[in-house]
Design a protein around this motif. Structure first.
Motif: not given
Length: 502
Positions: A313-322, A360-370
Motif C-alpha cells: 500500500n505504499g508503506q515505504l513512501g517511495n512513490g510506488v506500491k508493489d 502515507w500508505g493505506l488510506n481506504f478507511s481515512s487512516q491518513v485522511g480525507m
C-alpha cells in the motif's frame, strides 16, 4: 550643622563608595538572588517512544544567566539558551527517567528543578488482549486462546465450569514475577522488555515470531508458550516493537535486531527467510525509535526515517506500491527532521520538529485522511493509497502520535487527543458511527492522556494520574472491565479499568 555622629556617617558612606569604585565588594551590591526555572518539558508523567528526548524550559535571572545544565543519570549536557528558553537533547533509558535542570547565574547562584518522564510503552493492545504497566507492575487481560495473556494456561471465554476453571481474564491479572519496562502485544503473541534490558516472549509462535529458537540450527521454532520465556543471549535492549508476526529490538548502541516472519523482508537482513532468533539489521546506526507493522520503520538521531518490508500500500513512501519483498532499509524523504514515528496495519504517520504530521500508505478507511464513504460527492478525496509522505493540513501543534490497525491518533498542544480513521467498532472513542475523515473532535471525556495504544478494534489510554481507560469492541475480555462489561458489544466512551492490587 554636622555633629560628630553625622561626620562619622558621612565619612563611612564616602569610603564605601570609593571601595566599590575601586573594585572592592559592597554588601549592598552583591547578587544573592538565584535564577528561576519554569515550564520544564517533558513534564512529570509524560511518555515518549523515542529515545532522543529534547529537554526544554524557561530560565530567568535578575542579572544574567551563565549556564543551564541538564543531568540524566550519568549524562550531563549544557543546554543552549535563546532569550530565556533553554533546550538540550538527552538519551533516555528504558522506563522511568528523572532529570535535573541546574541554572547558574554569573554570581554562581544556582537553582535546581527536577521532572520525570517514561520511555517505553506502558500500554499495549492488539487482537483481543491488552496489558499495562502501572506503578511498576505488569497486568494482562483478554483473549488467551494461544497463551497470549501469559497466565500459564490456554483458556476460552466459555471455560467457566468447575471442571475447567481457567477462563480468559476479563479484568487485569497481575504478573507477579514480572518487572517489565515496556510491552509489545500483537494479534496472538506478546513480548516485553524487562528492567535489565532483556526480552521475554509468549503466545503464538508461528514462523519464529517469539524469538525463542536456536540460531542457525536449520529448524524454525513454532512453539506456543502460555507463560513469558526469556530470549537467551540478549542484553542492553532499550525498546521493542511488534507486528502480528515479527518483532524489532533497539539496542543501547543504536543498532536494531529483528526476528519472526520475513516473507516481505520485514526483518531487514537482506533475505526473506524466517528467523526464530534475533538477527542484526545491517546499515542502521544511531537509531532512537523503532516501529513494526507489515513494514518496519526506524528513526535515527538526526531525524531521518528508514523503512523496509511490505510495500503493498505504499508503506515505504517511495512513490510506488508493489507486492515485492523489500529486505534492505531505505530512507523516506520528508522535508524536515522527524521526531516520532507510528505505524498501523498498512499506513504510517510521522511527527516532525515543527509539530506537523506527515502520513502515507493505506488510506481506504481515512487512516491518513480525507477518504469519505461517498467519494462521488465529496469536495476533497485523497487516494486509497498514499504513496509518498503527505503533509496533513490539520496540525502545526502536535506533541505525540499513535497508530495501529486502521486508526491514527494525535495529541495536540491543548492536551486533547484527536482520532481519525476506521471507527466501525467505536475504536476512536467519539460519538461518530462511521469512519472519521479528519481529526476534528477529541476523544470524549478523557483529557491529560500520558500514553495510548490501539488494536484494530479497541483502544487503551493511561491518564497522567495513572488511571487506565479502554473503549471500542468488547470481545473475550479485551476491555478489562470485568463481569459487568458486556462481551461482543461496542463501548464508544472510555471505561475506567478496575485494578484490585495496583
Amino acid at each position: 550643622m554636622f555633629n560628630n555622629s553625622s561626620l562619622f556617617l558621612s565619612l563611612a558612606l564616602t569610603g564605601s563608595v570609593l571601595l566599590t569604585a575601586c573594585g572592592g565588594e559592597s554588601d549592598t551590591s552583591k547578587d544573592t538572588t538565584a535564577p528561576s526555572l519554569s515550564n520544564l518539558m517533558p513534564s512529570n508523567n509524560t511518555v515518549t517512544h523515542s529515545r532522543k528526548v529534547i529537554i526544554t524550559g524557561t530560565a530567568t535571572d535578575d542579572v544574567a544567566l551563565k549556564s543551564v545544565m541538564i543531568n540524566n543519570g550519568e549524562q550531563s549536557v549544557i543546554a543552549t539558551l535563546n532569550e530565556g528558553i533553554f533546550s538540550a537533547p538527552i538519551t533516555a533509558s528504558a522506563g522511568e527517567n528523572t532529570y535535573s535542570v541546574i541554572a547558574t547565574d554569573t554570581s554562581n547562584n544556582e537553582t535546581t528543578s527536577q521532572a520525570s518522564f517514561y520511555f517505553g510503552s506502558q500500554a499495549s493492545a492488539c487482537g483481543a488482549h491488552s496489558g499495562v504497566i502501572k506503578n511498576g507492575k505488569t497486568y494482562l487481560w483478554g483473549r488467551n486462546n494461544k497463551g497470549q495473556a501469559g497466565i500459564g494456561v490456554i483458556t476460552k471465554i466459555s471455560d467457566n465450569t468447575e471442571a475447567t476453571p481457567a477462563v480468559h481474564p476479563v479484568t487485569p491479572i497481575l504478573m507477579p514475577e514480572a518487572q517489565f519496562a515496556s510491552l509489545a502485544l500483537a494479534q496472538n503473541s506478546s513480548s516485553a522488555l524487562d528492567v535489565n534490558g532483556q526480552v521475554w516472549s509468549w503466545g503464538y509462535g508461528k514462523n519464529g515470531q517469539l524469538g525463542l529458537g536456536i540460531a542457525d540450527d536449520g529448524i524454525i521454532d513454532n512453539t506456543d508458550h502460555s507463560s513469558p520465556v526469556k530470549i537467551e543471549g540478549l542484553a542492553n535492549i532499550v525498546a521493542i516493537s511488534r507486528s502480528n508476526s515479527h518483532a524489532l529490538l533497539l539496542k543501547a548502541d543504536g543498532t536494531v535486531l529483528a526476528f519472526g516472519d520475513n516473507s516481505k523482508g520485514q526483518l531487514g537482513d537482506g533475505s526473506t527467510d524466517h528467523k526464530d532468533s534475533p538477527v542484526i539489521i545491517n546499515g542502521l546506526s544511531n537509531i532512537v525509535q523503532i516501529s513494526a507493522s507489515a513494514a518496519s520503520y526506524a528513526l535515527d538521531e538526526d531525524g531521518h526515517l528508514w523503512a523496509w518490508g511490505s510495500n503493498n500500500n505504499g508503506q515505504l513512501g517511495n512513490g510506488v506500491k508493489d507486492s515485492d519483498a523489500h529486505s534492505i532499509p531505505t530512507q523516506i524523504a520528508i522535508d524536515e527532521p522527524v521526531i516520532s514515528i507510528a505505524s498501523g496495519k498498512g499506513h504510517a504517520i510521522a511527527l516532525t520538529e515543527s509539530g506537523k504530521i506527515y502520513g502515507w500508505g493505506l488510506n481506504f478507511s481515512s487512516q491518513v485522511g480525507m477518504r469519505p464513504k461517498d467519494t462521488t460527492t465529496a469536495a476533497e478525496v485523497w487516494d486509497a493509497d498514499i504513496l509518498t509522505p503527505k503533509l496533513l493540513p490539520w496540525f502545526d501543534d502536535a506533541v505525540a502520535i499513535w497508530a495501529k490497525g486502521n486508526q491514527s491518533f494525535v495529541k495536540r498542544s491543548d492536551g486533547k487527543v484527536y482520532p481519525w480513521g476506521q471507527n466501525m467498532m467505536g475504536t476512536l472513542g467519539i460519538e461518530a458511527d462511521d469512519n472519521v475523515t479528519q481529526p476534528s473532535s477529541p476523544i470524549l471525556e478523557l483529557n491529560n492522556v500520558a500514553d495510548l495504544v490501539n488494536g484494530p478494534l479497541h483502544t487503551l489510554a493511561i491518564r497522567h494520574d495513572g488511571e487506565v481507560f479502554a473503549w471500542g469492541w468488547s470481545f473475550e475480555g479485551s476491555l478489562g472491565g470485568g463481569e459487568s462489561t458486556i462481551h461482543r458489544w461496542t463501548y464508544k466512551l472510555p471505561l475506567q479499568i478496575p485494578f484490585t492490587n495496583p
